[in-house]
Design a protein around this motif. Structure first.
Motif, mmCIF file in Angstrom:
data_model
loop_
_atom_site.group_PDB
_atom_site.id
_atom_site.type_symbol
_atom_site.label_atom_id
_atom_site.label_comp_id
_atom_site.label_asym_id
_atom_site.label_seq_id
_atom_site.Cartn_x
_atom_site.Cartn_y
_atom_site.Cartn_z
ATOM 1 N N ALA A 53 0.835 -1.204 0.000
ATOM 2 C CA ALA A 53 0.000 0.000 0.000
ATOM 3 C C ALA A 53 0.871 1.257 0.000
ATOM 4 N N ASP A 58 1.293 0.488 -6.122
ATOM 5 C CA ASP A 58 -0.097 0.565 -5.641
ATOM 6 C C ASP A 58 -0.821 1.708 -6.355
ATOM 7 N N ASP A 105 -3.831 -4.162 -2.507
ATOM 8 C CA ASP A 105 -2.472 -4.061 -1.965
ATOM 9 C C ASP A 105 -2.029 -5.442 -1.474
ATOM 10 N N ASN A 147 -5.106 -0.044 1.798
ATOM 11 C CA ASN A 147 -4.170 -0.691 2.736
ATOM 12 C C ASN A 147 -4.789 -1.743 3.655
#
Ligand SMILES: [Zn+2]
Length: 431
Positions: A53, A58, A105, A147
């Motif tokens: 993340a 990402d 992620d 995340n």
């Protein structure tokens, strides 16, 4: 009365009504292609994914995913926590949205399926609806959470459970959650405004790889998740007397390694003595000072217990504690016990949604099994605010969080089909 003028209207009515069209199914090739494309963002030399993340991988992957969501006909936005939200209006604006999604992620050197299967699966479901002219009564909301692997940050924000302290934690990419969320286009200052309340969503569904080997070993297609287990940790410290390993006779020792060793075996024996699918692990032991030629003065043993029932965890723990105390007494060592806060409560799947997932999987001809999730997911946070359901597909050899993580194209499509039909059925049932 058959009037030519009405024929197209009638036809479009029948085609747009799911009961009259053929059982809609996702496009396995298109779904797989999108997964493979997603896997190129952050692929490392070892074949793993470094798409942690807030990393540039990402960020680029999120661009790609937002493009797909728009193509699927979703109205895309980024919320204050950096979650990607894709909305599609339903026929009845008074109904609350049915939400579904996952994360993209990964852990450092992770795989290509943990998160992406549910994320790409969710988008493919919406594409399939559009192709089949299916408009649900409920609004739909696809959520790609920010995340997940670094602390279920995005889902915790939606559940109103993300603390200010948590925002200062440094994530896997080296930036704090606070700064990372800004990189995603979020606004960490305004996260409290995101909180959804129970009743704001009609349901939350998540398709995910099992990350265990049960479905793969039993050659089953679909796991109907009962819930996400609670996790509790304790640290047991046995203290004796550190001394010279060469000059201290065997009968003059006060060696805490001995009760600690017996204790490790006892934890396994006690956890096994209960019926059910609870798991207990000693994954960390430390001897102090920790030298090969010194009788340790202190040995720390970490105990982890997981189960769907907190009550059962504490019952098993009571046995473990009693045995630990007994071993300390017998060996004349001191025992100190510390409960370590990991803040993971059990999150049960909604019983009605479980039934719907089960019925839809059977209708599609898939072999199923009900099972708990031993790993944490965004769904555990969403369960705080919405009736939650999770669909598992097999993970080859139960491997995950590693480059060898793998689920077949057919298994992924099966999971997405169950997600699709669960949404259609809940759309009818939930009013
Ligand atoms: Zn995951």
């Amino acid at each position: 009365m058959t009037n030519r003028k009405y024929l197209p209207i009638l036809l479009s009515f029948f085609l747009s009504y799911p009961a009259f069209s053929q059982t809609p199914k996702v496009n396995p090739d298109r779904l797989h292609e999108s997964l493979m494309k997603l896997s190129t963002f952050g692929k490392n030399a070892a074949g793993g994914s470094d798409r942690v993340a807030y990393s540039s991988y990402d960020l680029h992957a999120r661009e790609y995913v937002q493009g797909l969501m728009k193509e699927a006909g979703l109205d895309v936005s980024i919320d204050f926590a950096g979650n990607i939200i894709g909305r599609k209006a339903g026929k009845n604006p008074n109904l609350k949205p049915i939400a579904f999604g996952s994360h993209i992620d990964e852990v450092p050197n992770g795989g290509d399926y943990d998160g992406p299967v549910g994320s790409m699966g969710a988008i493919e479901v919406v594409r399939t609806f559009s192709e089949n002219n299916i408009t649900t009564d409920h609004p739909l909301e696809v959520i790609i959470f920010a995340n997940e692997e670094g602390g279920v940050v995005g889902s915790r924000a939606l559940a109103g459970a993300l603390s200010e302290d948590a925002l200062q934690v440094v994530s896997n990419s080296g930036v704090t959650q606070y700064d990372g969320i800004k990189l995603l286009g979020g606004n960490p200052e305004r996260i409290p405004e995101l909180k959804r309340n129970p009743g704001d969503l009609a349901a939350y569904l998540e398709l995910h790889i099992e990350q265990g080997g049960i479905l793969d070993a039993e050659k089953l297609d679909i796991g109907v998740v009962e819930g996400i287990v609670a996790i509790e940790w304790w640290e047991f410290t046995f203290a004796g007397k550190a001394n010279h390993a060469g000059t201290t006779p065997m009968n003059k020792r006060n060696d805490p390694m001995l009760p600690a060793a017996q204790f490790v075996l006892a934890v396994n024996e006690i956890v096994n003595s209960y019926e059910g699918r609870q798991v207990g692990t000693v994954g960390k032991i430390q001897a102090f000072p920790g030298a090969g030629n010194v009788i340790p003065g202190e040995v720390k043993v970490n105990v982890e217990l997981r189960d769907l029932s907190s009550e059962k965890i504490w019952k098993i723990y009571a046995d473990i504690e009693a045995r630990g105390k007994q071993l300390a007494l017998e060996s004349q060592t001191e025992l100190a016990i510390k409960h370590i806060e990991v803040a993971s409560k059990p999150a049960l799947a909604d019983p009605e949604i479980r039934k719907v997932i089960q019925a839809q999987a059977e209708k599609l001809g898939y072999g199923t099994k009900s099972l708990p999730s031993g790993a944490g997911h965004d769904a555990q946070e969403m369960a705080r605010i919405a009736p939650m359901g999770m669909i598992f597909i097999p993970s080859k050899d139960g491997i995950s969080h590693a480059p060898a993580e793998y689920s077949s194209k057919a298994d992924i499509a099966n999971g997405a089909n169950v997600l699709l039909h669960t949404i259609l059925e809940l759309d009818k049932l939930l009013k």
